[in-house]
Design an enzyme around this catalytic site. Sequence first.
Site, PDB file in Angstrom:
ATOM      1  N   ARG A 121      51.636  18.015  -8.746  1.00 53.26           N
ATOM      2  CA  ARG A 121      52.295  17.108  -9.704  1.00 53.26           C
ATOM      3  C   ARG A 121      51.539  17.171 -11.047  1.00 53.26           C
ATOM      4  O   ARG A 121      50.341  16.866 -11.116  1.00 53.26           O
ATOM      5  CB  ARG A 121      52.274  15.674  -9.166  1.00 53.26           C
ATOM      6  CG  ARG A 121      52.760  14.636 -10.144  1.00 53.26           C
ATOM      7  CD  ARG A 121      54.243  14.747 -10.400  1.00 53.26           C
ATOM      8  NE  ARG A 121      54.718  13.713 -11.307  1.00 53.26           N
ATOM      9  CZ  ARG A 121      55.916  13.714 -11.868  1.00 53.26           C
ATOM     10  NH1 ARG A 121      56.780  14.706 -11.625  1.00 53.26           N
ATOM     11  NH2 ARG A 121      56.287  12.740 -12.667  1.00 53.26           N
TER      12      ARG A 121
ATOM     13  N   GLN B  40      39.867  11.919 -12.412  1.00 50.63           N
ATOM     14  CA  GLN B  40      38.920  11.265 -11.512  1.00 50.63           C
ATOM     15  C   GLN B  40      39.528  10.013 -10.862  1.00 50.63           C
ATOM     16  O   GLN B  40      39.207   9.680  -9.716  1.00 50.63           O
ATOM     17  CB  GLN B  40      37.659  10.892 -12.292  1.00 50.63           C
ATOM     18  CG  GLN B  40      36.417  10.954 -11.446  1.00 50.63           C
ATOM     19  CD  GLN B  40      35.154  10.752 -12.266  1.00 50.63           C
ATOM     20  OE1 GLN B  40      35.075   9.845 -13.094  1.00 50.63           O
ATOM     21  NE2 GLN B  40      34.171  11.581 -12.020  1.00 50.63           N
TER      22      GLN B  40
ATOM     23  N   ASP C 180      40.221  -4.987  25.219  1.00 53.52           N
ATOM     24  CA  ASP C 180      38.917  -4.364  24.931  1.00 53.52           C
ATOM     25  C   ASP C 180      39.022  -2.839  25.015  1.00 53.52           C
ATOM     26  O   ASP C 180      38.265  -2.119  24.375  1.00 53.52           O
ATOM     27  CB  ASP C 180      37.864  -4.836  25.945  1.00 53.52           C
ATOM     28  CG  ASP C 180      37.453  -6.279  25.723  1.00 53.52           C
ATOM     29  OD1 ASP C 180      37.807  -6.844  24.669  1.00 53.52           O
ATOM     30  OD2 ASP C 180      36.793  -6.848  26.620  1.00 53.52           O
TER      31      ASP C 180
ATOM     32  N   GLU D  50      48.423  -6.438  18.909  1.00 48.35           N
ATOM     33  CA  GLU D  50      47.202  -6.408  19.752  1.00 48.35           C
ATOM     34  C   GLU D  50      46.194  -7.450  19.244  1.00 48.35           C
ATOM     35  O   GLU D  50      44.984  -7.251  19.295  1.00 48.35           O
ATOM     36  CB  GLU D  50      46.596  -5.008  19.803  1.00 48.35           C
ATOM     37  CG  GLU D  50      47.515  -4.025  20.516  1.00 48.35           C
ATOM     38  CD  GLU D  50      46.824  -3.136  21.526  1.00 48.35           C
ATOM     39  OE1 GLU D  50      45.717  -3.471  21.988  1.00 48.35           O
ATOM     40  OE2 GLU D  50      47.409  -2.109  21.862  1.00 48.35           O
TER      41      GLU D  50
END
Length: 386
Positions: free
Chosen positions: A270, A281, A241, A365
């Site tokens: 680049r 985009q 936790d 974990e």
Amino acid sequence: MQEEFEFTQDQLDIQQMTRDFIRKELPFEKIKECDEQNKVPMDVVKKAAEMGLTSITLPEAIGGGGMGQVANSIVLEEIGYQDSGFATTIGACTLSYEPISQYGTEEQKNLFGKFIVDGGLAGFALTEADAGSDVANARTTAVHEGHEWVINGTKCFITNAPLASVFTVFAVTTPDAGTHGLSCFIVERDRPGVSVGKDEDKMGIRLSNTSEVVFDNVRVPDDHLVGKEGSGFKMAMSTFDVTRPAGVGASTCGGMKSCIDKCLEYAATRVTFGQPILTNQAIQFMIADMEIRYEASRALAYKVARLIDSGVKDSALASASKTMSSDSFVKCAEDAIQIFGGNGYSKEYPIEIMYRNAKISQLFEGTNQVQRMVIVKSLLKASGMM
Ligand SMILES: Cc1cc2nc3c(=O)[nH]c(=O)nc-3n(C[C@H](O)[C@H](O)[C@H](O)COP(=O)(O)OP(=O)(O)OC[C@H]3O[C@@H](n4cnc5c(N)ncnc54)[C@H](O)[C@@H]3O)c2cc1C
């Protein structure tokens, strides 16, 4: 944008100190070399320990930093920016100490903490071949004889095992009692009967060593039992936790930020079709998505760390942070390769290593399936359905 998190001046100082340290001591060339050799750079571990980075959550009285999970998250995030394998090596120390921090006596804090404060590494030995997700199926036993416990069994996939000076070990003290049968022990590496297997030849986080730990009639005195006999399962879960949001939640945020910085720099230089690829985009949106994932993961990781520091532990939130961050890191690293094109796939560039490193964060974990089980259980309990 650390202002948002209202870090204290001490926390900001730790952030700057860790950032300066790790970027200087662990440049890409060194990471590449250690990755090829599956080697922990012990010179950097030594310096990190001297700076108190392995012992940040340990009490000041024994030489630790006396700080909480926000500070621990900051350290692991900064180290994770450079290499999440090395963050695993460092983070395993506070992970291993956590059960002792929560349940140990002052003497046990001293005993265990001294190894870390003195520059040693520690290991958290819970997993076994048939007890990974199913922790309660552990077969390693601890039998009480006189004033000692005798431990027998084999743990696997233990971070730091080949290098650790001390272990937190979970063993069955009441067979067939399921989650109530496990207990937690401190076991020093140099006790007769403790041995470690060969380093796992892993896909990623190769600046962290992982191996089996074998306990062959290992005797520890009564005072090495941490907390109450039979409460080991509860202690392990209570440890997670605290450690899931820092060790995975925050440290992978460092990795995501590193992906974003590297992609911005690369895409700006680049050129294809006469223009930097950053003008497209399609590329911008991938970077925007990385930023969304990074900010959301980071907000959750520090929210949980802050709650822990204020005394509130929430298993479901800790699992949510671990899952959100690790899934996000894997996606960011994958998109980073896409942006780098063929170069992203080459070992000459620092991207493919991040992709290899990222994957483990969805597994250790507790796997992300296990985290989702924790989250749903909490929802069902809260709604009275369980
Ligand atoms: C590099 C590395 C470092 C590690 N470090 C440590 C360490 O320091 N200390 C330590 O104790 N352990 C450590 N581990 C062990 C790690 O925590 C376990 O590998 C992990 O908990 C998963 O256990 P397992 O490998 O046995 O997988 P399994 O439990 O066999 O799971 C296999 C798959 O089945 C899924 N699964 C299992 N049960 C269910 C279910 N009920 N519902 C849905 N899906 C399920 C899992 O999510 C997973 O996808 C490490 C592992 C690695 C690889």
